[in-house]
Design a protein around this motif. Structure first.
Motif, mmCIF file in Angstrom:
data_model
loop_
_atom_site.group_PDB
_atom_site.id
_atom_site.type_symbol
_atom_site.label_atom_id
_atom_site.label_comp_id
_atom_site.label_asym_id
_atom_site.label_seq_id
_atom_site.Cartn_x
_atom_site.Cartn_y
_atom_site.Cartn_z
ATOM 1 N N GLN A 132 0.811 -1.185 -0.059
ATOM 2 C CA GLN A 132 -0.019 -0.050 0.096
ATOM 3 C C GLN A 132 0.886 1.224 0.124
ATOM 4 N N ASP A 133 2.033 1.191 0.101
ATOM 5 C CA ASP A 133 3.059 2.470 -0.157
ATOM 6 C C ASP A 133 2.937 3.065 -1.439
ATOM 7 N N LYS A 134 2.288 4.088 -1.366
ATOM 8 C CA LYS A 134 2.118 4.915 -2.589
ATOM 9 C C LYS A 134 3.405 5.528 -3.343
ATOM 10 N N GLU A 135 4.363 5.832 -2.471
ATOM 11 C CA GLU A 135 5.573 6.267 -3.314
ATOM 12 C C GLU A 135 6.236 5.198 -3.665
ATOM 13 N N LEU A 154 4.835 2.394 -5.175
ATOM 14 C CA LEU A 154 3.703 2.131 -6.476
ATOM 15 C C LEU A 154 4.156 2.955 -7.329
ATOM 16 N N ASP A 155 4.468 4.035 -6.987
ATOM 17 C CA ASP A 155 4.796 5.107 -8.261
ATOM 18 C C ASP A 155 5.871 4.608 -9.040
ATOM 19 N N SER A 197 5.395 -2.129 -9.562
ATOM 20 C CA SER A 197 4.200 -2.702 -9.704
ATOM 21 C C SER A 197 4.433 -4.005 -8.868
#
Length: 120
Positions: A105-108, A110-111, A114
């Motif tokens: 769930q780490d947004k950074e 996932l940028d 994948s």
């Protein structure tokens, strides 16, 4: 533990890999009592996709699995390896469920990455 010819000979043949896994689990247990750790290793540029044992080059290369979906062989380990196409890096991550959920769930992260569970 002393790594010498006798140690290596003991790991060869039937049951050698199991002995190594048990030894690694024991080493991890000794090192991790009360300590948070994550082990990193890189298998990049090893040419794993170029190996041909007579039935063709592999479609996919991975690290060791486990016999139980809920238990990784080497917990708290990240293994980096080249993708088959050679234009990227796969990260094989073995964490406990709570840490893996947070990582997914780490947004950074996932940028830049994948979660592709089936790269074939």
């Amino acid at each position: 533990m002393k790594i010498n010819a006798d140690f290596v000979k003991d790991l060869q043949g039937d049951g050698g890999f199991s002995k190594l896994c048990e030894l690694m689990k024991g080493t991890v247990a000794e090192c991790s009592s009360g300590m948070n750790y994550i082990a990193f290793t890189s298998w990049c540029n090893f040419g794993l996709y170029d190996i041909d044992f007579g039935w063709g080059k592999p479609m996919w290369v991975s690290s060791v699995g486990s016999s139980n979906d809920s238990e990784a062989v080497f917990l708290n380990t990240i293994i980096l390896m080249d993708t088959r196409s050679g234009d990227g890096i796969e990260a094989w991550v073995a964490l406990d469920q709570e840490d893996m959920t947070m990582l997914a769930q780490d947004k950074e992260l996932l940028d830049f990455a994948s979660f592709d569970l089936s790269p074939i």
